[in-house]
Design a protein around this motif. Sequence first.
Motif, short mmCIF file in Angstrom:
data_model
loop_
_atom_site.label_atom_id
_atom_site.label_comp_id
_atom_site.label_asym_id
_atom_site.label_seq_id
_atom_site.Cartn_x
_atom_site.Cartn_y
_atom_site.Cartn_z
N HIS A 508 0.82 -1.21 0.00
CA HIS A 508 0.00 0.00 0.00
C HIS A 508 0.86 1.27 0.00
O HIS A 508 0.47 2.29 -0.56
CB HIS A 508 -0.96 0.00 1.20
N ILE A 509 2.04 1.21 0.61
CA ILE A 509 2.92 2.38 0.61
C ILE A 509 3.38 2.71 -0.81
O ILE A 509 3.33 3.87 -1.25
CB ILE A 509 4.13 2.15 1.54
N ILE A 510 3.81 1.71 -1.54
CA ILE A 510 4.30 1.92 -2.90
C ILE A 510 3.16 2.33 -3.82
O ILE A 510 3.32 3.20 -4.70
CB ILE A 510 5.00 0.65 -3.42
N LYS A 511 1.99 1.74 -3.62
CA LYS A 511 0.84 2.10 -4.46
C LYS A 511 0.45 3.56 -4.24
O LYS A 511 0.10 4.27 -5.20
CB LYS A 511 -0.34 1.18 -4.15
N THR A 512 0.50 4.01 -3.00
CA THR A 512 0.19 5.41 -2.71
C THR A 512 1.19 6.34 -3.39
O THR A 512 0.81 7.36 -3.99
CB THR A 512 0.16 5.65 -1.20
N ILE A 513 2.46 6.01 -3.30
CA ILE A 513 3.50 6.81 -3.96
C ILE A 513 3.28 6.83 -5.47
O ILE A 513 3.43 7.88 -6.13
CB ILE A 513 4.90 6.24 -3.63
N ALA A 514 2.90 5.69 -6.03
CA ALA A 514 2.79 5.56 -7.48
C ALA A 514 1.65 6.38 -8.07
O ALA A 514 1.65 6.63 -9.29
CB ALA A 514 2.59 4.09 -7.85
N THR A 515 0.70 6.81 -7.25
CA THR A 515 -0.42 7.59 -7.79
C THR A 515 0.04 8.89 -8.44
O THR A 515 -0.67 9.46 -9.27
CB THR A 515 -1.45 7.90 -6.68
N ASP A 516 1.22 9.37 -8.06
CA ASP A 516 1.77 10.58 -8.67
C ASP A 516 2.48 10.30 -10.00
O ASP A 516 2.89 11.25 -10.69
CB ASP A 516 2.76 11.26 -7.72
N TYR A 517 2.63 9.02 -10.35
CA TYR A 517 3.48 8.67 -11.48
C TYR A 517 2.85 7.75 -12.51
O TYR A 517 3.32 7.70 -13.65
CB TYR A 517 4.77 8.01 -10.96
N LEU A 518 1.80 7.01 -12.13
CA LEU A 518 1.29 5.96 -13.00
C LEU A 518 -0.23 5.97 -13.09
O LEU A 518 -0.90 6.44 -12.16
CB LEU A 518 1.74 4.58 -12.49
N PRO A 519 -0.79 5.41 -14.16
CA PRO A 519 -2.25 5.28 -14.28
C PRO A 519 -2.82 4.36 -13.19
O PRO A 519 -2.16 3.41 -12.77
CB PRO A 519 -2.45 4.67 -15.67
N HIS A 520 -4.04 4.63 -12.79
CA HIS A 520 -4.70 3.88 -11.73
C HIS A 520 -4.76 2.39 -12.05
O HIS A 520 -4.54 1.54 -11.17
CB HIS A 520 -6.11 4.44 -11.51
N ASP A 521 -5.08 2.04 -13.30
CA ASP A 521 -5.26 0.61 -13.61
C ASP A 521 -3.95 -0.16 -13.62
O ASP A 521 -3.95 -1.39 -13.45
CB ASP A 521 -5.99 0.42 -14.94
#
Length: 599
Positions: A508-521
Amino acid sequence: MCAIFGIIGKYHKDLAINAFETMKHRGDDENYLFLQDNYLFGSYRLSITNTHISLKTLTHQDNLDIFFNGEIYNYQALGDELNLKNPTEHSVIATAYRRWGDKFINHLNGMYAIAIWDKLELKLFRDPLGKKPLYYYHDSKTFVFASEAKAILALITPHLRYEQIPSYLGFCTTISPNTLFKKIHKLQAGECLHLQNNLYTSTIIKELKPKHTSSINAINEVKNQLLSSVEKRIPKEQEVACLLSGGLDSSLIASMATKYLKDKKLHTFSIGYDGYTRHDERIYASQVAKHINSVHTEINFSKKDFLVAFDEVMELLDEPIADSASIPLYWLCKEIKQAGFKVVLSGDGSDELFFGYKHYTELKEIEPMTKIKHRHWLLNHINANFTMHKEWEWYRRVAEGSLLFRGSSNLFTDKQLNKFLKINVKNNTTFDIIKKYYNYFLSIDAHYLNWYSYIDIKTQVGELFLTKIDRMSMSSSLEVRSPFLDIDLVEMALGIDADYRFGDSPKHIIKTIATDYLPHDIIYRKKKGFNYPYMEWLLESHFMKSIHAVQSRYEIFKSSEVEKLIENAKKGHFHHHLYAIIVFCVWLDKKEKLFKKLN
């Protein structure tokens, strides 16, 4: 530098040069061989940093001879701290060693294997995660070290260590300091070896130490550290590429990398399998490549390619590695090198640090059973109803009161080792192999979730994945850099409250960070796990003959059990177990000429 080599003691010049040349594939830009009457040192170089300075000039520093494989990412900052003008990695190593002694490696951020020759004293050092390999051999007259065991094997007649076969089958590789060869050892991660007058001692200098990180600030701190880690790994004198599977981790690294390339485009590479849609993730990689505007290359890996690559990998391996991902990675690295790159980024390490594997959740649900009273009463019932499934072993360990989780790379269990091997394997052999890690872990922590990450960083990542990455990439003179495995990021992650780091969903930590860089799907699509039709291809190949050839000569395995395993594999079961046996047998079949005898 990408290979180092040394002999201390009497040596035959032609044989020594031949041994040195077995590693020329690791660095195709430059080499340097330094010969004296009673010692010899050499390096092969993949020139990435300080490319304008010759290898010979770099090697001799402050009355020390520095032979170094790897990268020191903070060498310029250390150069400033040490008041060096125009520092190089070699000059920083020499000056740091003069100032801080053996503990200088505590100041290094990077991946490295280092040899320091100081007035007839030899010191060997290896980075704390074991990213860069270092092997050594010692007898009454000679000490030899090398980046790959093949250089040592060129000088001696080796003997197979039967007692290390359970380690290979148990963890898909041997665990440092052991190898499958008598008298050949691996320097452990973070270890220093000191040789003088042909006597040596060794000690662990740098161990993993969690750095407390507040849960409140964890996401921002991990993000900033990961960005810094990516930036440090982008070379200033070379172009960089990125392995892009289309999964969360490699996609995040690729997206972050684009932020530091300024007016240049990132080159990304993915591999897939035409006709095997359920294994092929190139569609996701392509989606990410479009999102980050990278120059993207897709490579198709066919059955024919696999069989060619499998044969080549079995030839280059000094010890077997039971990781089927080795074969497409080897092929992909060749393609990336042919495209003109020397450095490529990868997403390795995230799953282990941030709980990305499904079995972590499964094990967490079982852990409370370890505290049930009288659970040992279940042991007889469990033992009487054996199955090959991992869940059976988990519940057996719970009932027995032994350590439940022994690492994600723990393949063959103790019961399975006895089932398949002709040698007797005592109960809890797999625990004994990793006991040193468990003892250290208990001295710094007690939370079982932190144990999951710690043992996987030490064994699955340190012994298996990093060995695989090094051999497959360096066979093409290509350097793979893994930002998630930055030592500062690893220790930061291990210092986050374990329950928070585990969270309500994987990574969940990495997914939260990734929201600034990658598409949701891309972030939230279901994790597939790496797979491809390797077993289908192997079962139809001539490599299966090696099992019977090795069995007829050495009778290492119980033939009837191996035949049952083959039949199970044809039905889609226990592919990884059979792959480990196939790899061992093909490897031994090819390496047999090395051995004087098997005893």
